[in-house]
Design a protein around this motif. Structure first.
Motif, mmCIF file in Angstrom:
data_model
loop_
_atom_site.group_PDB
_atom_site.id
_atom_site.type_symbol
_atom_site.label_atom_id
_atom_site.label_comp_id
_atom_site.label_asym_id
_atom_site.label_seq_id
_atom_site.Cartn_x
_atom_site.Cartn_y
_atom_site.Cartn_z
ATOM 1 N N ARG A 119 0.838 -1.205 0.000
ATOM 2 C CA ARG A 119 0.000 0.000 0.000
ATOM 3 C C ARG A 119 0.872 1.255 0.000
ATOM 4 N NH1 ARG A 119 -1.414 3.256 3.814
ATOM 5 N NH2 ARG A 119 -0.869 1.865 5.523
ATOM 6 N N LEU A 120 1.909 1.249 0.823
ATOM 7 C CA LEU A 120 2.815 2.401 0.861
ATOM 8 C C LEU A 120 3.551 2.564 -0.470
ATOM 9 C CD1 LEU A 120 4.303 1.925 4.426
ATOM 10 C CD2 LEU A 120 2.763 3.752 3.686
ATOM 11 N N ALA A 121 3.931 1.448 -1.072
ATOM 12 C CA ALA A 121 4.654 1.509 -2.346
ATOM 13 C C ALA A 121 3.793 2.153 -3.421
ATOM 14 C CB ALA A 121 5.075 0.110 -2.783
ATOM 15 N N TYR A 122 2.504 1.827 -3.432
ATOM 16 C CA TYR A 122 1.642 2.357 -4.479
ATOM 17 C C TYR A 122 1.202 3.793 -4.227
ATOM 18 C CZ TYR A 122 2.003 -2.187 -6.420
ATOM 19 O OH TYR A 122 2.521 -3.326 -6.953
ATOM 20 N N GLU A 123 1.576 4.321 -3.077
ATOM 21 C CA GLU A 123 1.365 5.745 -2.831
ATOM 22 C C GLU A 123 2.489 6.575 -3.447
ATOM 23 O OE1 GLU A 123 0.869 6.167 1.384
ATOM 24 O OE2 GLU A 123 -1.063 5.136 1.376
ATOM 25 N N GLU A 124 3.584 5.907 -3.821
ATOM 26 C CA GLU A 124 4.688 6.589 -4.502
ATOM 27 C C GLU A 124 4.247 6.956 -5.920
ATOM 28 O OE1 GLU A 124 8.198 7.193 -3.535
ATOM 29 O OE2 GLU A 124 7.072 7.062 -1.664
ATOM 30 N N PRO A 125 4.801 8.035 -6.481
ATOM 31 C CA PRO A 125 4.476 8.372 -7.871
ATOM 32 C C PRO A 125 4.848 7.223 -8.823
ATOM 33 C CG PRO A 125 5.610 10.189 -6.799
ATOM 34 C CD PRO A 125 5.675 9.024 -5.855
ATOM 35 N N ALA A 126 4.046 7.049 -9.857
ATOM 36 C CA ALA A 126 4.244 5.949 -10.808
ATOM 37 C C ALA A 126 5.627 5.983 -11.443
ATOM 38 C CB ALA A 126 3.170 5.986 -11.890
ATOM 39 N N VAL A 127 6.146 7.173 -11.719
ATOM 40 C CA VAL A 127 7.460 7.269 -12.358
ATOM 41 C C VAL A 127 8.557 6.737 -11.426
ATOM 42 C CG1 VAL A 127 7.926 9.668 -11.657
ATOM 43 C CG2 VAL A 127 8.952 8.757 -13.742
ATOM 44 N N LEU A 128 8.425 6.952 -10.106
ATOM 45 C CA LEU A 128 9.420 6.430 -9.163
ATOM 46 C C LEU A 128 9.295 4.922 -9.009
ATOM 47 C CD1 LEU A 128 9.347 9.191 -6.394
ATOM 48 C CD2 LEU A 128 10.959 8.913 -8.293
ATOM 49 N N ARG A 129 8.061 4.413 -9.028
ATOM 50 C CA ARG A 129 7.872 2.956 -8.978
ATOM 51 C C ARG A 129 8.472 2.301 -10.212
ATOM 52 N NH1 ARG A 129 2.363 4.199 -7.866
ATOM 53 N NH2 ARG A 129 1.810 3.158 -9.802
ATOM 54 N N ALA A 130 8.230 2.900 -11.382
ATOM 55 C CA ALA A 130 8.774 2.342 -12.628
ATOM 56 C C ALA A 130 10.297 2.352 -12.603
ATOM 57 C CB ALA A 130 8.246 3.122 -13.826
ATOM 58 N N ALA A 131 10.884 3.418 -12.084
ATOM 59 C CA ALA A 131 12.352 3.501 -12.006
ATOM 60 C C ALA A 131 12.894 2.420 -11.079
ATOM 61 C CB ALA A 131 12.782 4.886 -11.535
ATOM 62 N N ALA A 132 12.241 2.202 -9.945
ATOM 63 C CA ALA A 132 12.689 1.163 -9.010
ATOM 64 C C ALA A 132 12.602 -0.220 -9.649
ATOM 65 C CB ALA A 132 11.854 1.216 -7.729
ATOM 66 N N LEU A 133 11.504 -0.492 -10.347
ATOM 67 C CA LEU A 133 11.350 -1.790 -11.012
ATOM 68 C C LEU A 133 12.337 -1.951 -12.163
ATOM 69 C CD1 LEU A 133 7.475 -2.042 -10.896
ATOM 70 C CD2 LEU A 133 9.116 -3.429 -9.614
ATOM 71 N N ALA A 134 12.671 -0.852 -12.833
ATOM 72 C CA ALA A 134 13.678 -0.916 -13.901
ATOM 73 C C ALA A 134 15.048 -1.248 -13.317
ATOM 74 C CB ALA A 134 13.727 0.413 -14.659
ATOM 75 N N ARG A 135 15.372 -0.661 -12.153
ATOM 76 C CA ARG A 135 16.654 -0.988 -11.498
ATOM 77 C C ARG A 135 16.674 -2.447 -11.080
ATOM 78 N NH1 ARG A 135 15.610 4.070 -9.014
ATOM 79 N NH2 ARG A 135 14.875 2.981 -7.137
ATOM 80 N N LEU A 136 15.544 -2.949 -10.583
ATOM 81 C CA LEU A 136 15.469 -4.359 -10.186
ATOM 82 C C LEU A 136 15.670 -5.272 -11.397
ATOM 83 C CD1 LEU A 136 14.902 -6.479 -7.980
ATOM 84 C CD2 LEU A 136 12.481 -6.248 -8.539
ATOM 85 N N ALA A 137 15.031 -4.950 -12.508
ATOM 86 C CA ALA A 137 15.182 -5.754 -13.731
ATOM 87 C C ALA A 137 16.619 -5.707 -14.217
ATOM 88 C CB ALA A 137 14.236 -5.245 -14.815
#
Length: 154
Positions: A119-137
């Motif tokens: 829930r806290l993660a999805y409160e982050e802006p979508a662009v920051l979530r996408a960047a985090a997932l891109a770093r993970l990939a």
């Protein structure tokens, strides 16, 4: 850092592209109905979460994006955009506060807390979530040659 089940399969099918991780992120955003037990846990963990320093809160939020049941220091570092040393220290602090559980060389977020983290993660802006997932990939792809072939035992 091996991604589990359907996430690993999606990553292999799309060669670990950022688009695959973003699609998984979109699917995971579907709301989950909170049970009474979950609601009580959220209230309790909210106070623990608020007591964390800002850098610890940030990593905890991004750990909520991790697609699998557990993760290693490299995955945490990639999600939080941290060095492995800083990620390890932050995970140790989160373990002391019982927000994360250490399982050998891997870590996991307990089930009741995992929904809170998501829930806290999805409160982050979508662009920051996408960047985090891109770093993970990207981190997953960089570690793939060291793991050997898919059929090899570890």
């Amino acid at each position: 850092m091996r991604l589990p089940g359907p996430v690993g399969y999606a990553g292999r099918r799309s060669n670990g592209t950022v688009a695959a991780f973003i699609e998984l992120d979109r699917v995971r955003q579907q709301p989950v109905a909170a049970s009474g037990e979950q609601s009580c846990a959220n209230v309790a963990f909210e106070s623990t979460y608020r007591a964390l320093p800002a850098s610890r809160r940030r990593l905890f939020r991004y750990l909520g994006l991790h697609p699998g049941p557990d993760f290693d220091v490299c995955a945490a570092a990639a999600l939080g955009n941290l060095t492995p040393v800083h990620a390890r220290r932050t995970l140790a602090d989160l373990c002391e506060r019982r927000l994360v559980v250490e399982c050998g060389t891997r870590y996991r977020i307990p089930d009741l807390i995992a929904e809170h983290a998501r829930r806290l993660a999805y409160e982050e802006p979508a662009v920051l979530r996408a960047a985090a997932l891109a770093r993970l990939a990207s981190a997953d792809r960089s570690l793939a040659p060291r793991r050997g072939r898919p059929g090899d035992r570890h």
